[in-house]
Design a protein around this motif. Structure first.
Motif, PDB file in Angstrom:
ATOM      1  N   ASP A  79       0.834  -1.206   0.000  1.00 39.44           N
ATOM      2  CA  ASP A  79       0.000   0.000   0.000  1.00 39.44           C
ATOM      3  C   ASP A  79       0.867   1.254   0.000  1.00 39.44           C
ATOM      4  OD1 ASP A  79      -2.272  -1.533   0.112  1.00 39.44           O
ATOM      5  OD2 ASP A  79      -2.849  -0.943   2.155  1.00 39.44           O
ATOM      6  N   LYS A  80       0.313   2.323  -0.531  1.00 40.68           N
ATOM      7  CA  LYS A  80       0.902   3.651  -0.399  1.00 40.68           C
ATOM      8  C   LYS A  80       0.151   4.401   0.695  1.00 40.68           C
ATOM      9  CE  LYS A  80       3.817   3.166  -3.804  1.00 40.68           C
ATOM     10  NZ  LYS A  80       5.290   3.100  -3.562  1.00 40.68           N
ATOM     11  N   LEU A  81       0.816   5.394   1.291  1.00 45.27           N
ATOM     12  CA  LEU A  81       0.228   6.163   2.387  1.00 45.27           C
ATOM     13  C   LEU A  81      -0.019   7.606   1.962  1.00 45.27           C
ATOM     14  CD1 LEU A  81       2.457   4.710   5.206  1.00 45.27           C
ATOM     15  CD2 LEU A  81      -0.003   4.333   4.953  1.00 45.27           C
ATOM     16  N   VAL A  82      -1.246   8.052   2.136  1.00 47.99           N
ATOM     17  CA  VAL A  82      -1.649   9.403   1.768  1.00 47.99           C
ATOM     18  C   VAL A  82      -2.021  10.174   3.036  1.00 47.99           C
ATOM     19  CG1 VAL A  82      -3.400  10.784   0.566  1.00 47.99           C
ATOM     20  CG2 VAL A  82      -2.466   8.718  -0.515  1.00 47.99           C
ATOM     21  N   LEU A  83      -1.487  11.386   3.169  1.00 45.13           N
ATOM     22  CA  LEU A  83      -1.859  12.286   4.264  1.00 45.13           C
ATOM     23  C   LEU A  83      -2.677  13.423   3.675  1.00 45.13           C
ATOM     24  CD1 LEU A  83      -1.496  12.911   7.311  1.00 45.13           C
ATOM     25  CD2 LEU A  83       0.501  14.275   6.686  1.00 45.13           C
ATOM     26  N   THR A  84      -3.835  13.721   4.289  1.00 46.35           N
ATOM     27  CA  THR A  84      -4.769  14.662   3.665  1.00 46.35           C
ATOM     28  C   THR A  84      -4.644  16.109   4.131  1.00 46.35           C
ATOM     29  OG1 THR A  84      -6.522  14.228   5.305  1.00 46.35           O
ATOM     30  CG2 THR A  84      -6.452  12.800   3.350  1.00 46.35           C
ATOM     31  N   ILE A 119     -13.988  15.248   3.613  1.00 48.41           N
ATOM     32  CA  ILE A 119     -13.277  15.289   2.329  1.00 48.41           C
ATOM     33  C   ILE A 119     -12.493  13.989   2.124  1.00 48.41           C
ATOM     34  CG2 ILE A 119     -11.345  16.389   1.122  1.00 48.41           C
ATOM     35  CD1 ILE A 119     -12.294  19.053   2.219  1.00 48.41           C
ATOM     36  N   GLY A 120     -11.684  13.644   3.115  1.00 51.54           N
ATOM     37  CA  GLY A 120     -10.912  12.412   3.023  1.00 51.54           C
ATOM     38  C   GLY A 120     -11.788  11.180   3.070  1.00 51.54           C
ATOM     39  N   ALA A 226      -4.984   8.305  -7.756  1.00 46.33           N
ATOM     40  CA  ALA A 226      -6.406   8.649  -7.896  1.00 46.33           C
ATOM     41  C   ALA A 226      -6.967   9.183  -6.584  1.00 46.33           C
ATOM     42  CB  ALA A 226      -7.199   7.419  -8.350  1.00 46.33           C
ATOM     43  N   LEU A 227      -6.517   8.604  -5.469  1.00 45.30           N
ATOM     44  CA  LEU A 227      -6.982   9.084  -4.167  1.00 45.30           C
ATOM     45  C   LEU A 227      -6.497  10.502  -3.908  1.00 45.30           C
ATOM     46  CD1 LEU A 227      -8.354   8.653  -1.437  1.00 45.30           C
ATOM     47  CD2 LEU A 227      -6.217   7.655  -0.598  1.00 45.30           C
ATOM     48  N   VAL A 228      -5.209  10.762  -4.154  1.00 45.65           N
ATOM     49  CA  VAL A 228      -4.676  12.116  -3.959  1.00 45.65           C
ATOM     50  C   VAL A 228      -5.440  13.118  -4.812  1.00 45.65           C
ATOM     51  CG1 VAL A 228      -2.667  13.611  -4.277  1.00 45.65           C
ATOM     52  CG2 VAL A 228      -2.378  11.333  -3.286  1.00 45.65           C
ATOM     53  N   GLU A 229      -5.660  12.782  -6.056  1.00 43.54           N
ATOM     54  CA  GLU A 229      -6.388  13.682  -6.963  1.00 43.54           C
ATOM     55  C   GLU A 229      -7.813  13.910  -6.474  1.00 43.54           C
ATOM     56  OE1 GLU A 229      -7.825  13.864 -11.658  1.00 43.54           O
ATOM     57  OE2 GLU A 229      -6.344  12.372 -11.020  1.00 43.54           O
ATOM     58  N   ASN A 230      -8.458  12.852  -5.988  1.00 46.52           N
ATOM     59  CA  ASN A 230      -9.831  12.952  -5.514  1.00 46.52           C
ATOM     60  C   ASN A 230      -9.919  13.839  -4.284  1.00 46.52           C
ATOM     61  OD1 ASN A 230     -12.505  12.398  -4.618  1.00 46.52           O
ATOM     62  ND2 ASN A 230     -12.445  10.381  -5.575  1.00 46.52           N
ATOM     63  N   VAL A 231      -8.984  13.662  -3.348  1.00 46.13           N
ATOM     64  CA  VAL A 231      -8.996  14.476  -2.128  1.00 46.13           C
ATOM     65  C   VAL A 231      -8.729  15.938  -2.452  1.00 46.13           C
ATOM     66  CG1 VAL A 231      -7.917  14.840   0.126  1.00 46.13           C
ATOM     67  CG2 VAL A 231      -8.292  12.518  -0.698  1.00 46.13           C
ATOM     68  N   LYS A 233      -9.295  17.477  -5.248  1.00 48.17           N
ATOM     69  CA  LYS A 233     -10.450  17.999  -5.986  1.00 48.17           C
ATOM     70  C   LYS A 233     -11.552  18.439  -5.036  1.00 48.17           C
ATOM     71  CE  LYS A 233     -13.062  14.997  -7.982  1.00 48.17           C
ATOM     72  NZ  LYS A 233     -13.516  13.913  -8.896  1.00 48.17           N
ATOM     73  N   ARG A 234     -11.625  17.807  -3.885  1.00 47.57           N
ATOM     74  CA  ARG A 234     -12.655  18.134  -2.902  1.00 47.57           C
ATOM     75  C   ARG A 234     -12.239  19.281  -1.982  1.00 47.57           C
ATOM     76  NH1 ARG A 234     -16.433  13.746  -2.436  1.00 47.57           N
ATOM     77  NH2 ARG A 234     -15.814  12.030  -3.800  1.00 47.57           N
ATOM     78  N   GLY A 235     -11.003  19.786  -2.135  1.00 41.73           N
ATOM     79  CA  GLY A 235     -10.604  20.971  -1.392  1.00 41.73           C
ATOM     80  C   GLY A 235      -9.425  20.830  -0.468  1.00 41.73           C
ATOM     81  N   ALA A 236      -8.883  19.620  -0.314  1.00 41.13           N
ATOM     82  CA  ALA A 236      -7.729  19.419   0.563  1.00 41.13           C
ATOM     83  C   ALA A 236      -6.451  19.528  -0.269  1.00 41.13           C
ATOM     84  CB  ALA A 236      -7.812  18.070   1.265  1.00 41.13           C
ATOM     85  N   ALA A 237      -6.001  20.755  -0.485  1.00 44.67           N
ATOM     86  CA  ALA A 237      -4.906  21.006  -1.426  1.00 44.67           C
ATOM     87  C   ALA A 237      -3.573  20.429  -0.972  1.00 44.67           C
ATOM     88  CB  ALA A 237      -4.760  22.514  -1.643  1.00 44.67           C
ATOM     89  N   SER A 238      -3.403  20.154   0.310  1.00 47.34           N
ATOM     90  CA  SER A 238      -2.123  19.663   0.831  1.00 47.34           C
ATOM     91  C   SER A 238      -1.979  18.142   0.747  1.00 47.34           C
ATOM     92  CB  SER A 238      -1.947  20.088   2.293  1.00 47.34           C
ATOM     93  OG  SER A 238      -1.896  21.490   2.411  1.00 47.34           O
ATOM     94  N   ALA A 239      -3.020  17.447   0.340  1.00 47.17           N
ATOM     95  CA  ALA A 239      -2.983  15.986   0.302  1.00 47.17           C
ATOM     96  C   ALA A 239      -1.846  15.499  -0.590  1.00 47.17           C
ATOM     97  CB  ALA A 239      -4.313  15.448  -0.210  1.00 47.17           C
TER      98      ALA A 239
END
Length: 257
Positions: A79-84, A119-120, A226-231, A233-239
């Motif tokens: 897995d990769k780890l995403v911080l939102t 958002i996340g 895709a998750l980073v882009e989705n987050v 897009k919903r307003g969490a620019a630092s993801a």
């Protein structure tokens, strides 16, 4: 993780010896009510007591589909780890209490803290992920360790990739380190391995306790972008991507520069 909040009760402790009109308390309650409304939550009532320190929060009830529950104990190797959200609220709020925080830095921190984590949540449910946790009082260090330990895996994080709140780096030192930074560091130290020479300033953000921090999400590698882009897009620019999950090793967390 993955639930939808529905109702809330105010939980308030307040001193009344400095401002008999309690104007600040009214502002806090109004702010909380606005965020509850934004989250689709109805405030049913509450419990209010006099106290020597300000305490304010909610007891929240919500719903979740039993087949869509996400825990912090299901991360899988590969897995990769995403911080939102960006890190640094502990340093910034402590500096603000001391009257040493620039207005623009505090404004950025407040904007991050009031951003809802739906958002996340919505993004990860749409994309499909394995595991998730909030990043709050135990900091990225403590919550990442809990995910690694619960998942029986090792988490690898890259300090250079951690998103930081604008202006927070110059506050990441004494006297703006909270006591929680030291306890978080002591808590994870036995389970931590550092590779190379980590940036000492960025290392502070690894331990910094967050108020209303973001989410750490463990997502299959092929869905990570895709998750980073989705987050975002919903307003969490630092993801952003900050690391990965590997098979269990002696260390629960490996920190890379």
């Amino acid at each position: 993780m993955g639930g939808t909040p529905k109702t809330a009760l105010n939980l308030v402790g307040y001193p009344d010896d400095k401002d008999p009109e309690l104007t600040w308390l009214g502002e806090m309650l109004r702010g909380g009510a606005e965020r509850c409304q934004a989250a689709g939550v109805v405030i049913l009532g509450g419990h209010t007591v006099r106290d020597t320190e300000i305490k304010f929060g909610y007891a929240v009830t919500g719903i979740i589909h039993p087949e869509r529950i996400l825990t912090n104990a299901m991360a899988r190797p590969g897995d990769k780890l995403v911080l939102t959200k960006a890190l640094g609220t502990g340093f910034i709020t402590t500096a603000h209490k001391a009257g040493d925080c620039p207005d623009d830095v505090l404004k950025a921190a407040c904007a991050s803290m009031v951003q809802l984590n739906d958002i996340g949540k919505d993004a990860m449910l749409e994309v499909g992920v394995h595991s998730a946790t909030d990043i709050t009082g135990f900091g990225l260090a403590g919550h990442a360790y809990e995910m690694a330990d619960g998942s029986q895996a090792t988490i690898v994080l890259e300090l250079s990739k951690l998103p930081l709140l604008p202006g927070a780096e110059r506050l990441a030192h004494k006297p703006y380190r909270t006591r929680a930074s030291a306890t978080n560091a002591a808590y994870v130290q036995p389970f931590l391995r550092m590779e190379g020479k980590p940036d000492p300033v960025r290392l502070e953000f690894f331990y910094d306790a967050q108020t209303s921090g973001g989410m750490l999400i463990s997502v299959p590698a092929e869905r990570a972008e895709a998750l980073v882009e989705n987050v975002r897009k919903r307003g969490a620019a630092s993801a952003c991507l900050i690391g990965e999950v590997v098979s269990k090793q002696e260390a629960a967390i490996i920190l890379k520069p």
